[in-house]
Design an enzyme around this catalytic site. Structure first.
Site, PDB file in Angstrom:
ATOM      1  N   ALA A  56      -6.637   1.084  10.076  1.00 10.96           N
ATOM      2  CA  ALA A  56      -5.400   2.014   9.667  1.00 10.96           C
ATOM      3  C   ALA A  56      -4.644   3.573   9.252  1.00 10.96           C
ATOM      4  CB  ALA A  56      -4.281   0.511  10.152  1.00 10.96           C
ATOM      5  N   GLY A  70      -3.742   2.881   5.126  1.00 10.51           N
ATOM      6  CA  GLY A  70      -4.213   2.710   3.871  1.00 10.51           C
ATOM      7  C   GLY A  70      -2.932   0.949   3.767  1.00 10.51           C
ATOM      8  N   THR A  71      -3.753   0.725   2.519  1.00 13.00           N
ATOM      9  CA  THR A  71      -3.120  -1.110   1.864  1.00 13.00           C
ATOM     10  C   THR A  71      -1.502  -0.513   1.485  1.00 13.00           C
ATOM     11  OG1 THR A  71      -5.750  -0.715   0.019  1.00 13.00           O
ATOM     12  CG2 THR A  71      -3.266  -2.289  -0.326  1.00 13.00           C
ATOM     13  N   GLY A 128       0.244 -11.347 -12.612  1.00 15.85           N
ATOM     14  CA  GLY A 128       1.036  -9.562 -12.504  1.00 15.85           C
ATOM     15  C   GLY A 128       1.833  -8.895 -11.457  1.00 15.85           C
ATOM     16  N   ILE A 143       2.224  -8.138  -8.423  1.00 14.86           N
ATOM     17  CA  ILE A 143       1.782  -8.472  -6.869  1.00 14.86           C
ATOM     18  C   ILE A 143       2.075 -10.288  -6.595  1.00 14.86           C
ATOM     19  CG2 ILE A 143      -0.337  -8.903  -5.414  1.00 14.86           C
ATOM     20  CD1 ILE A 143      -1.261  -5.692  -6.135  1.00 14.86           C
ATOM     21  N   GLU A 185      -1.154 -18.175 -14.851  1.00 14.22           N
ATOM     22  CA  GLU A 185      -1.899 -17.357 -15.704  1.00 14.22           C
ATOM     23  C   GLU A 185      -2.715 -17.058 -16.488  1.00 14.22           C
ATOM     24  OE1 GLU A 185      -1.311 -13.619 -15.310  1.00 14.22           O
ATOM     25  OE2 GLU A 185      -2.615 -13.552 -17.401  1.00 14.22           O
ATOM     26  N   GLY A 241      -5.923  -8.853  -9.901  1.00 11.64           N
ATOM     27  CA  GLY A 241      -6.064  -7.420  -9.895  1.00 11.64           C
ATOM     28  C   GLY A 241      -6.625  -6.929  -8.700  1.00 11.64           C
ATOM     29  N   HIS A 294      30.896   6.698 -10.006  1.00 11.44           N
ATOM     30  CA  HIS A 294      31.483   5.561 -11.426  1.00 11.44           C
ATOM     31  C   HIS A 294      31.978   5.223  -9.767  1.00 11.44           C
ATOM     32  CE1 HIS A 294      33.411   2.626 -13.306  1.00 11.44           C
ATOM     33  NE2 HIS A 294      34.834   2.303 -12.265  1.00 11.44           N
TER      34      HIS A 294
HETATM   35  P1  FAD Z   1      -5.726   2.919  -0.162  1.00  8.30           P
HETATM   36  O1  FAD Z   1      -3.970   3.147   0.139  1.00  8.30           O
HETATM   37  O2  FAD Z   1      -6.315   1.668  -0.687  1.00  8.30           O
HETATM   38  O3  FAD Z   1      -5.989   3.670   1.354  1.00  8.30           O
HETATM   39  C1  FAD Z   1      -7.936   3.460   1.467  1.00  8.30           C
HETATM   40  C2  FAD Z   1      -8.134   3.730   2.917  1.00  8.30           C
HETATM   41  O4  FAD Z   1      -9.460   4.138   3.080  1.00  8.30           O
HETATM   42  C3  FAD Z   1      -7.925   3.091   4.102  1.00  8.30           C
HETATM   43  O5  FAD Z   1      -7.213   2.252   4.837  1.00  8.30           O
HETATM   44  C4  FAD Z   1      -8.999   2.434   3.767  1.00  8.30           C
HETATM   45  O6  FAD Z   1      -9.941   1.349   5.270  1.00  8.30           O
HETATM   46  C5  FAD Z   1     -10.143   3.631   3.750  1.00  8.30           C
HETATM   47  N1  FAD Z   1     -11.466   3.339   4.257  1.00  8.30           N
HETATM   48  C6  FAD Z   1     -12.321   3.077   2.570  1.00  8.30           C
HETATM   49  N2  FAD Z   1     -13.049   3.155   2.745  1.00  8.30           N
HETATM   50  C7  FAD Z   1     -13.546   3.665   3.816  1.00  8.30           C
HETATM   51  C8  FAD Z   1     -14.803   4.421   4.400  1.00  8.30           C
HETATM   52  N3  FAD Z   1     -15.861   4.633   3.814  1.00  8.30           N
HETATM   53  N4  FAD Z   1     -14.320   5.416   5.923  1.00  8.30           N
HETATM   54  C9  FAD Z   1     -13.478   5.096   6.066  1.00  8.30           C
HETATM   55  N5  FAD Z   1     -12.682   5.177   5.276  1.00  8.30           N
HETATM   56  C10 FAD Z   1     -12.085   3.986   4.670  1.00  8.30           C
HETATM   57  N6  FAD Z   1       1.761   0.208  -5.079  1.00  8.30           N
HETATM   58  C11 FAD Z   1       2.679   1.030  -5.236  1.00  8.30           C
HETATM   59  O7  FAD Z   1       2.817   2.396  -5.801  1.00  8.30           O
HETATM   60  N7  FAD Z   1       3.934   0.881  -5.294  1.00  8.30           N
HETATM   61  C12 FAD Z   1       3.724  -0.939  -4.772  1.00  8.30           C
HETATM   62  O8  FAD Z   1       5.137  -1.101  -4.614  1.00  8.30           O
HETATM   63  C13 FAD Z   1       3.296  -1.469  -4.069  1.00  8.30           C
HETATM   64  N8  FAD Z   1       3.285  -2.843  -3.847  1.00  8.30           N
HETATM   65  C14 FAD Z   1       1.681  -3.080  -3.623  1.00  8.30           C
HETATM   66  C15 FAD Z   1       1.738  -4.808  -3.031  1.00  8.30           C
HETATM   67  C16 FAD Z   1       0.821  -4.753  -2.411  1.00  8.30           C
HETATM   68  C17 FAD Z   1       0.188  -6.621  -2.253  1.00  8.30           C
HETATM   69  C18 FAD Z   1      -0.663  -4.113  -3.030  1.00  8.30           C
HETATM   70  C19 FAD Z   1      -1.686  -4.992  -2.151  1.00  8.30           C
HETATM   71  C20 FAD Z   1      -0.392  -2.465  -2.918  1.00  8.30           C
HETATM   72  C21 FAD Z   1       0.503  -2.121  -3.628  1.00  8.30           C
HETATM   73  N9  FAD Z   1       0.919  -1.134  -4.109  1.00  8.30           N
HETATM   74  C22 FAD Z   1       1.719  -0.749  -4.612  1.00  8.30           C
HETATM   75  C23 FAD Z   1      -0.883  -0.322  -5.143  1.00  8.30           C
HETATM   76  C24 FAD Z   1      -1.005   0.700  -3.352  1.00  8.30           C
HETATM   77  O9  FAD Z   1      -1.116  -0.218  -2.326  1.00  8.30           O
HETATM   78  C25 FAD Z   1      -2.498   1.176  -3.933  1.00  8.30           C
HETATM   79  O10 FAD Z   1      -1.564   1.808  -5.252  1.00  8.30           O
HETATM   80  C26 FAD Z   1      -2.060   2.866  -3.049  1.00  8.30           C
HETATM   81  O11 FAD Z   1      -2.609   2.263  -1.454  1.00  8.30           O
HETATM   82  C27 FAD Z   1      -3.717   3.126  -2.901  1.00  8.30           C
HETATM   83  O12 FAD Z   1      -3.669   4.308  -1.949  1.00  8.30           O
HETATM   84  P2  FAD Z   1      -5.140   5.193  -1.739  1.00  8.30           P
HETATM   85  O13 FAD Z   1      -4.898   5.984  -0.700  1.00  8.30           O
HETATM   86  O14 FAD Z   1      -5.768   5.202  -2.898  1.00  8.30           O
HETATM   87  O15 FAD Z   1      -5.689   3.848  -1.026  1.00  8.30           O
END
Ligand code: FAD
Length: 464
Positions: free
Chosen positions: A38, A41-42, A184, A186, A205, A271, A443
């Protein structure tokens, strides 16, 4: 097999990939973005946004619970109840709105979006498995933005009651006993939220402190709050695996003793690792940096016309780093002279209280620049913090001693995440202590703490 051609193919539509796709489309680059699951991403689906939604709901519930006992604000309410299934549905609604928004932004920018799993055939072509069959995409340039996935402890695999952050953010009832493996950001964000919702939470931890990347001064208010919330934090403790009945977690303590902790759910948050599996990277010859894809200051990999951005390229694995890399790479693909020149990547920990860091820590600043000056202002002396019952924490500024250029700003406090941009602006713009001290800070706001910290570093704080 259907064949498509494009100038730029982006694999992954997380904050790195979709921003790259939108900006490239805006710049007139013929772009395709392929996403396996979707858009967003993450970050948008199982990370930043859902976790902050849960944190907000938990905070509201906890506040309401607090009002059932006599309190200084004079508010009284009946004991609140929570339907976590409804909360999760609300969170899913926000995610759906944002998903749809990303798809619309890509379309509006002229980028084509395909839902399917992409796999490299070679450095110029990718096979995408979609619900409609396979597509072969030829691209002049390819950006790998496949992100990261939760790290799994081999002796404690995900499944059943052992869940990742993704599972924790989809729970429809509050577990009575939650063990969080990993202290950590998360683990602590979700663990704190669950404790506020009524869970009995234990944090296991391995290191000798929580949030090991931050100094003790910054983490102390968080540790105090965890204690106040009744969260049991076990340090120097190693989660080994489940017992035979799979209802207790075996933990080895620092002294070598082992213990078994009962649970309803175990959240493993130790992690994340780069998502480089099932992408067909073996068809390329990319130089790696450990498990991450190595890139230069233009996000160029060791192969010509293959770029990588976001979590798949290493630490800090943060959404706003991925966004900045995505935007920059789109400019580069469109012919721009851009290169990574950021002075800082701010980081926010949405614990209670929140922690924000931008630039260098006092130790790093000293190591890199020699003599430094530091000013710290506590929220116990800030009027706005008092009116919001947010007196825990402080803002700390570190600057060069010779020319007062600000090298780092750290803070902890309620709602302090909203000051992350202000801290980053100061560092990115090369502000000196005098610039911050000489700026009128409205302020009453918590941001006055920044001005006071700068004044303190200059030797003449007014309110402290
Ligand atoms: P992602 O967001 O991981 O997206 C990668 C996408 O690639 C995914 O949608 C995946 O489905 C797709 N994909 C993978 N392989 C393929 C393939 N072969 N073909 C097609 N599509 C593919 N960061 C912050 O800055 N602030 C926060 O508060 C924060 N909170 C977080 C809380 C949690 C619980 C988690 C797990 C993470 C958090 N993060 C936070 C980290 C943040 O989500 C990631 O750093 C960020 O999403 C990374 O972005 P990205 O575009 O590199 O990858």
């Amino acid at each position: 097999m259907e064949e498509l051609n494009c100038d730029l193919l982006v694999i992954g539509s997380g904050p790195g990939g979709y921003v790259c796709g939108i900006r490239a489309g805006q710049l007139g680059v013929d772009t395709i973005v392929v996403e396996a699951r979707a858009h967003g991403g993450t970050c948008l689906n199982v990370g930043c946004i859902p976790s902050k939604a849960l944190i907000h709901a938990a905070e509201e519930f906890h506040k309401a619970t607090g009002f059932t006992a006599p309190n200084s604000l004079g508010i009284s309410v009946q004991a609140p109840e929570i339907d976590l299934g409804q909360t999760v549905a609300w969170k899913d609604g926000i995610v759906a709105r944002l998903n749809g928004g990303v798809g619309a932004l890509l379309r509006r920018a002229g980028a084509r979006a395909i839902i399917g799993q992409a796999r490299f055939r070679d450095g110029k072509s990718v096979i995408v498995k979609t619900d409609m069959g396979e597509q072969l995409i030829h691209a002049r340039r390819i950006v790998i933005a496949t992100g990261s996935v939760p790290f799994e402890i081999p002796s404690l695999p995900f499944g059943g009651d052992v869940i990742s952050s993704t599972g924790a953010l989809a729970l429809t009832s509050v577990p009575n006993r939650l063990i969080v493996v990993g202290g950590g950001y998360i683990g602590l964000e979700i663990g704190t939220a669950m404790a506020k919702l009524g869970s009995e939470v234990t944090v296991v931890e391995f290191a000798s402190k929580i949030l090991p990347q931050y100094d003790n001064e910054l983490t102390r208010p968080v540790a105090d709050r965890l204690e106040a919330l009744g969260i049991n934090v076990m340090l120097n403790a190693k989660a080994e695996g489940l017992n035979a009945d799979k209802d207790r977690l075996r933990v080895t303590l620092g002294d070598g003793e082992t213990t078994e902790l009962p649970f309803d759910k175990v959240l493993v948050a130790v992690g994340r690792k780069p998502c480089t599996q099932d992408v067909g990277l073996e068809e390329l010859s990319l130089r790696m940096n450990g498990a991450f894809i190595q890139v230069d200051d233009r996000c160029q990999t060791s192969m010509r016309d293959v770029y990588a951005i976001g979590d798949v390229t290493g630490e800090p694995m943060l959404a706003h780093r991925a966004i900045a890399q995505g935007e920059m790479t789109a400019e580069i693909v469109a012919g721009g002279p851009h290169a990574w020149d950021k002075q800082c990547i701010p980081a926010v920990c949405f614990t209670d209280p929140e922690i924000v860091t931008a630039g260098l820590s006092p130790e790093e600043a000293k190591a890199q620049f020699g003599e430094t000056v530091t000013g710290k202002f506590p929220f116990t002396a800030n009027g706005r913090a008092m009116t919001m019952e947010n007196e825990a924490g402080f803002i700390r500024v570190v600057a060069r001693a010779d020319n007062h250029v600000v090298l780092g700003i750290q803070a902890t406090g309620g709602g302090i995440s909203e000051l992350a941009a202000v801290f980053a602006h100061a560092i990115e713009m090369g502000a000196r202590l005098e610039d911050i001290a000489g700026t009128i800070h409205a302020h009453p706001t918590q941001s006055e703490g920044l001005q006071e910290a700068a004044l303190k570093a200059l030797g003449h704080a007014i309110h402290f």
